[in-house]
Design a protein around this motif. Structure first.
Motif, short mmCIF file in Angstrom:
data_model
loop_
_atom_site.label_atom_id
_atom_site.label_comp_id
_atom_site.label_asym_id
_atom_site.label_seq_id
_atom_site.Cartn_x
_atom_site.Cartn_y
_atom_site.Cartn_z
N ILE A 103 0.83 -1.21 0.00
CA ILE A 103 0.00 0.00 0.00
C ILE A 103 0.87 1.26 0.00
O ILE A 103 0.39 2.35 -0.23
CB ILE A 103 -1.06 0.05 1.13
CG1 ILE A 103 -0.43 0.10 2.51
CG2 ILE A 103 -2.06 -1.09 1.02
CD1 ILE A 103 -1.40 0.64 3.56
N ASN B 18 -8.66 -0.88 16.07
CA ASN B 18 -10.13 -0.82 15.98
C ASN B 18 -10.77 -2.19 16.21
O ASN B 18 -11.82 -2.28 16.83
CB ASN B 18 -10.54 -0.28 14.61
CG ASN B 18 -10.11 1.16 14.43
OD1 ASN B 18 -10.32 1.99 15.32
ND2 ASN B 18 -9.49 1.48 13.30
N LEU B 63 -10.33 -5.06 7.06
CA LEU B 63 -10.19 -5.42 5.65
C LEU B 63 -8.83 -4.91 5.18
O LEU B 63 -8.48 -3.76 5.42
CB LEU B 63 -11.31 -4.76 4.84
CG LEU B 63 -11.50 -5.25 3.42
CD1 LEU B 63 -11.98 -6.69 3.42
CD2 LEU B 63 -12.53 -4.39 2.68
N ILE B 65 -6.76 -4.65 1.67
CA ILE B 65 -6.80 -4.80 0.22
C ILE B 65 -7.85 -5.84 -0.18
O ILE B 65 -7.56 -6.85 -0.82
CB ILE B 65 -5.44 -5.19 -0.39
CG1 ILE B 65 -4.28 -4.71 0.49
CG2 ILE B 65 -5.28 -4.58 -1.77
CD1 ILE B 65 -2.92 -5.02 -0.10
N ALA B 95 -13.64 -1.67 8.19
CA ALA B 95 -12.72 -1.18 7.16
C ALA B 95 -12.81 0.32 7.00
O ALA B 95 -13.70 0.97 7.55
CB ALA B 95 -13.05 -1.86 5.84
C1 LIG Z 1 -2.45 -2.77 4.35
C2 LIG Z 1 -3.82 -2.18 4.55
C3 LIG Z 1 -4.81 -2.41 3.62
C4 LIG Z 1 -6.11 -1.90 3.76
N1 LIG Z 1 -7.04 -2.14 2.81
C5 LIG Z 1 -8.31 -1.66 2.94
C6 LIG Z 1 -9.31 -1.91 1.93
O1 LIG Z 1 -9.08 -2.58 0.93
N2 LIG Z 1 -10.54 -1.37 2.11
C7 LIG Z 1 -10.86 -0.63 3.20
O2 LIG Z 1 -11.99 -0.17 3.31
N3 LIG Z 1 -9.95 -0.39 4.19
C8 LIG Z 1 -8.67 -0.89 4.08
N4 LIG Z 1 -7.74 -0.64 5.08
C9 LIG Z 1 -8.12 0.14 6.26
C10 LIG Z 1 -8.39 -0.72 7.50
O3 LIG Z 1 -9.30 -1.75 7.22
C11 LIG Z 1 -8.95 0.15 8.62
O4 LIG Z 1 -8.05 1.16 8.92
C12 LIG Z 1 -9.26 -0.65 9.88
O5 LIG Z 1 -10.06 0.12 10.75
C13 LIG Z 1 -8.00 -1.09 10.63
O6 LIG Z 1 -8.38 -1.91 11.73
P1 LIG Z 1 -7.43 -2.25 12.96
O7 LIG Z 1 -7.20 -0.97 13.72
O8 LIG Z 1 -8.21 -3.23 13.76
O9 LIG Z 1 -6.18 -2.83 12.42
C14 LIG Z 1 -6.43 -1.13 4.92
C15 LIG Z 1 -5.43 -0.89 5.88
C16 LIG Z 1 -4.14 -1.40 5.71
C17 LIG Z 1 -3.10 -1.12 6.76
#
Ligand SMILES: Cc1cc2nc3c(=O)[nH]c(=O)nc-3n(C[C@H](O)[C@H](O)[C@H](O)COP(=O)(O)O)c2cc1C
Lengths: 192, 214
Positions: A103, B18, B63, B65, B95
């Protein structure tokens, strides 16, 4: 023209080298320079979700390991090939782990594409994407899921064109070659 | 009926996670709160063996990617199909993007996975626009409350409550109007205020569009 194969085979099961060899030969015939990375031979850690690649060192993951080289190769290629065993309809964790670290190649800023929210591109040009999934045992639902995932990832990474195909481990070389040929032509490879 | 909650975020039980906030909200008002474990802080194989003793698993994940994070895939590869009937598994995905239609692929993947593992599928609950919850929990009070309601109903019925699920999943797709509005918001730069703030704090605002690999 450059092409990159990301081979997500797992060290404990069937090798995918037969497939990468065919892809390499076909692309060489079309004048491409090819690089193949066997991901399990590399030192690639998991994305830790910190967004440092957007907000601390824009464009570069803060974890210093081989995933940085993978990202650099990806963005400097015209075609990338995800080569992976199909696991429940998705990629192997080897491949997924490397992709999560990519990313850094897109921008944190939002835009709307295909009627959806996505991140904007960071670079001017992105590689076309080919997904090749290999089943030990064919499953129709999972094959469909795989195709879907490749398409979704092509959107995520702004690929100008994409194509995908699943195979079963036992297919003959001839069959494989034919199908890969057709995949390559879908992303604009020609042999003139 | 004993249920284990798994947090699939690579951030594990950090306060910036989150998925962890979701997990804690989910069990908060239960009479007997379920145990929560983080995939990131466990050895995948050992955790896979540990969860096999539970009747039900609820996996909460971000989520990544359009699919699960690499660590969740690694964990999934270690799971063995249940040898007896009657086990169940459900998923809660959160996400960054607003519309939950973007979770469609992963939802189908997870349903397929449940079947392969011989678990009955409790469903996949999706929540979009969740990336900033850990930063501004007060702005997301309603979401957090819905998650607790989801947990209470789950404890009672061993199922996800349709009404609560519907509220969390909304919006599934963006209307033409909303898309137009978003385009406008992005054009004038409002959509990126949050990012700009952090970029400035980190003193890299001028580098934000860098292309280091060219
Ligand atoms: C490598 C990466 C890929 C991600 N891909 C998506 C995606 O495809 N679609 C989306 O809506 N959010 C995407 N996100 C955002 C995360 O899903 C979002 O920030 C989520 O709240 C993180 O949760 P966590 O704090 O539990 O790790 C991505 C984040 C990261 C770091």
């Amino acid at each position: 023209m450059k092409a990159l194969i990301l081979n997500g085979e797992r060290s404990f099961e069937y090798s995918l080298s037969k497939f990468s060899k065919i892809i390499e030969d076909l692309l060489k015939g079309a004048g491409y320079q090819i690089k193949t990375i066997i991901l399990h031979e590399k030192n690639i850690g998991n994305c830790i979700g910190c967004f440092g690649c957007w907000l601390k060192k824009p464009g570069i993951c803060i974890i210093e390991d081989d995933a940085q080289e993978v990202a650099r190769e990806v963005i400097n290629s015209d075609i990338i090939i995800y080569l992976t065993p199909v696991t429940f309809g998705g990629y192997s964790s080897q491949l997924k782990k490397a992709l999560d670290r990519n990313i850094s190649l897109i921008s944190p800023f939002f835009g709307t594409y295909h009627g959806e929210v996505h991140h904007r591109p960071r670079y001017k040009k992105y590689p076309s994407l080919i997904g090749i999934g290999v089943f030990s045992e064919y499953n129709k639902d999972q094959a469909e899921l795989f195709t879907n995932l490749v398409e979704r990832n092509a959107y995520n990474f702004h690929s100008p064109s994409h194509a995908s195909q699943v195979f079963t481990a036992g297919e003959s070389l001839q069959e494989i070659e034919l199908k890969i040929n057709s995949l390559l032509s879908k992303v604009g490879v020609n042999y003139e | 009926m004993n249920t284990i909650i798994l947090n699939g975020s690579p951030k594990g039980n950090s306060e910036k996670c989150n998925s962890q906030i979701f997990a804690e909200q989910f069990v908060k008002d239960m009479k007997n709160p379920c145990e929560i474990k983080c995939i990131a802080q466990n050895v995948p194989k050992e955790l896979a063996q540990y969860v096999a003793d539970f009747d039900a698993i609820i996996l909460i994940l971000p989520l990544y990617i359009h699919a699960m994070p690499g660590i969740v895939m690694k964990f999934i590869e270690e799971l063995e199909p249940a040898t007896s009937k009657g086990k169940s598994i459900g998923f809660i995905i959160q996400a960054g993007f607003i519309e939950t239609a973007q979770h469609k692929y992963v939802g189908r993947y997870l349903e397929n996975l449940a079947e392969r593992l011989n678990y009955s599928y409790l469903g996949t609950v999706s929540k979009g626009e969740a990336a900033a919850i850990y930063m501004y929990p007060k702005m997301f009070k309603k979401v957090l409350k819905l998650l607790s309601e989801l947990g209470v109903a789950y404890e009672k019925n061993h199922a996800f409550d349709d009404e609560v699920v519907k509220k969390l999943t909304n919006p599934y797709e963006l209307s033409k109007f909303k898309l137009w509005l978003l385009r406008l918001v992005n054009k004038v730069g409002l959509g990126n205020i949050g990012w700009h703030k952090v970029l400035r704090e980190n003193d890299v605002m001028d580098k934000r569009l860098d292309r280091p690999f060219l």
